[in-house]
Design a protein around this motif. Structure first.
Motif, PDB file in Angstrom:
ATOM      1  N   ILE A 163       0.851  -1.198   0.000  1.00  0.00           N
ATOM      2  CA  ILE A 163       0.000   0.000   0.000  1.00  0.00           C
ATOM      3  C   ILE A 163       0.884   1.245   0.000  1.00  0.00           C
ATOM      4  O   ILE A 163       1.896   1.304   0.693  1.00  0.00           O
ATOM      5  CB  ILE A 163      -0.921   0.013   1.256  1.00  0.00           C
ATOM      6  N   ASP A 164       0.476   2.257  -0.780  1.00  0.00           N
ATOM      7  CA  ASP A 164       1.267   3.482  -0.896  1.00  0.00           C
ATOM      8  C   ASP A 164       1.076   4.449   0.276  1.00  0.00           C
ATOM      9  O   ASP A 164       1.613   5.552   0.249  1.00  0.00           O
ATOM     10  CB  ASP A 164       0.894   4.233  -2.189  1.00  0.00           C
ATOM     11  N   PHE A 165       0.273   4.068   1.255  1.00  0.00           N
ATOM     12  CA  PHE A 165      -0.037   4.972   2.359  1.00  0.00           C
ATOM     13  C   PHE A 165       0.540   4.431   3.656  1.00  0.00           C
ATOM     14  O   PHE A 165       0.769   3.236   3.788  1.00  0.00           O
ATOM     15  CB  PHE A 165      -1.563   5.112   2.529  1.00  0.00           C
ATOM     16  N   GLU A 166       0.715   5.334   4.619  1.00  0.00           N
ATOM     17  CA  GLU A 166       1.137   4.905   5.954  1.00  0.00           C
ATOM     18  C   GLU A 166      -0.091   4.322   6.660  1.00  0.00           C
ATOM     19  O   GLU A 166      -1.095   5.004   6.844  1.00  0.00           O
ATOM     20  CB  GLU A 166       1.676   6.110   6.740  1.00  0.00           C
ATOM     21  N   ILE A 167      -0.009   3.033   7.029  1.00  0.00           N
ATOM     22  CA  ILE A 167      -1.124   2.397   7.731  1.00  0.00           C
ATOM     23  C   ILE A 167      -0.878   2.513   9.224  1.00  0.00           C
ATOM     24  O   ILE A 167       0.167   2.122   9.725  1.00  0.00           O
ATOM     25  CB  ILE A 167      -1.277   0.908   7.334  1.00  0.00           C
ATOM     26  N   ILE A 168      -1.859   3.070   9.931  1.00  0.00           N
ATOM     27  CA  ILE A 168      -1.732   3.269  11.375  1.00  0.00           C
ATOM     28  C   ILE A 168      -2.228   2.047  12.147  1.00  0.00           C
ATOM     29  O   ILE A 168      -1.739   1.749  13.228  1.00  0.00           O
ATOM     30  CB  ILE A 168      -2.506   4.538  11.806  1.00  0.00           C
ATOM     31  N   SER A 169      -3.193   1.330  11.584  1.00  0.00           N
ATOM     32  CA  SER A 169      -3.715   0.130  12.250  1.00  0.00           C
ATOM     33  C   SER A 169      -2.571  -0.843  12.543  1.00  0.00           C
ATOM     34  O   SER A 169      -1.596  -0.909  11.795  1.00  0.00           O
ATOM     35  CB  SER A 169      -4.755  -0.569  11.374  1.00  0.00           C
ATOM     36  N   GLU A 170      -2.707  -1.599  13.646  1.00  0.00           N
ATOM     37  CA  GLU A 170      -1.667  -2.552  14.069  1.00  0.00           C
ATOM     38  C   GLU A 170      -1.497  -3.685  13.049  1.00  0.00           C
ATOM     39  O   GLU A 170      -2.432  -4.036  12.332  1.00  0.00           O
ATOM     40  CB  GLU A 170      -2.052  -3.173  15.427  1.00  0.00           C
ATOM     41  N   ASP A 171      -0.297  -4.280  13.036  1.00  0.00           N
ATOM     42  CA  ASP A 171       0.000  -5.381  12.113  1.00  0.00           C
ATOM     43  C   ASP A 171      -0.959  -6.556  12.267  1.00  0.00           C
ATOM     44  O   ASP A 171      -1.284  -7.240  11.304  1.00  0.00           O
ATOM     45  CB  ASP A 171       1.435  -5.893  12.325  1.00  0.00           C
ATOM     46  N   ASP A 172      -1.413  -6.834  13.514  1.00  0.00           N
ATOM     47  CA  ASP A 172      -2.277  -8.006  13.736  1.00  0.00           C
ATOM     48  C   ASP A 172      -3.769  -7.705  13.513  1.00  0.00           C
ATOM     49  O   ASP A 172      -4.623  -8.543  13.780  1.00  0.00           O
ATOM     50  CB  ASP A 172      -2.057  -8.587  15.140  1.00  0.00           C
ATOM     51  N   HIS A 173      -4.089  -6.536  12.985  1.00  0.00           N
ATOM     52  CA  HIS A 173      -5.465  -6.145  12.643  1.00  0.00           C
ATOM     53  C   HIS A 173      -5.929  -7.061  11.505  1.00  0.00           C
ATOM     54  O   HIS A 173      -5.454  -6.971  10.383  1.00  0.00           O
ATOM     55  CB  HIS A 173      -5.446  -4.670  12.210  1.00  0.00           C
ATOM     56  N   THR A 174      -6.843  -8.011  11.812  1.00  0.00           N
ATOM     57  CA  THR A 174      -7.264  -9.024  10.830  1.00  0.00           C
ATOM     58  C   THR A 174      -8.270  -8.435   9.844  1.00  0.00           C
ATOM     59  O   THR A 174      -9.275  -7.850  10.242  1.00  0.00           O
ATOM     60  CB  THR A 174      -7.901 -10.233  11.552  1.00  0.00           C
TER      61      THR A 174
END
Length: 196
Positions: A163-174
């Protein structure tokens, strides 16, 4: 972003005033944020609906308030669960050159191998939080589930680099899981029992 939403200032209202506004086809709202004091406003329900259809709910709207044009995004929408009506909207005034946090829906694409073998798709989280400049907010983030087999899961960690955006959600967000048919039935039964 060519549509300009015209809004009216309103008195911070009693319930009867808000009900009257809604009956007259307007939605009570508030605008706050960049270079702006928190201001109670009202907006035409029809105009807002048309703008969302044209712009998408995550889009940037141009709003005219007291003769001044302001760039805003929808921060929160309160909807009536009984009727498909918007009760209240929070608009956030933004600086177009600064990145903001936004929740963007996940759109699943492809036909999962696991589903074709009888697996059941579970999507526990329907969106993901990203940080991006307002003009670049996507309508949705596509996640390809073609290769997903029974028992496999896609989390934020799996899509972060794609993804070209900064994802703030945690890595384990299913984001999505393909469950075995028996396991899915048992989990649904467990959830039903917990809710009783």
């Amino acid at each position: 972003m060519s549509t300009v939403l015209s809004v009216k200032k309103r008195e911070a209202g009693h319930r009867s005033t808000l009900t009257q506004l809604r009956k007259g086809g307007a939605i009570p709202a508030v605008i706050y944020g960049y270079n702006l004091d928190s201001t109670p406003i009202s907006i035409s329900a029809n105009e807002f609906r048309k703008s969302v259809q044209k712009n998408g709910q995550n889009g940037v709207f141009l709003m005219e308030l007291d003769g001044k044009k302001v760039n805003v995004v929808v921060s929160e929408i309160q909807q009536c669960s009984m009727k498909d009506e918007v009760n209240h909207i929070d608009f956030l005034a933004i600086n177009m050159s600064e990145a903001i946090e936004s929740e963007v829906p996940i759109k699943l694409v492809g036909e999962s191998v696991g589903i074709s073998l009888g697996g059941i798709l579970m999507q526990p989280n329907l969106d993901v939080k990203i940080k991006v400049k307002p003009a670049d907010i996507p309508e949705a983030i596509e996640v390809d589930i073609t290769e997903l087999k029974i028992g496999e899961t896609i989390t934020v960690a799996d899509i972060r680099d794609a993804i070209d955006f900064e994802i703030i959600s945690e890595d384990d967000h299913t984001l999505v899981t393909i469950m075995a048919p028996v396991a899915a039935v048992e989990e649904t039964a467990d959830i039903a029992q917990e809710q009783e």
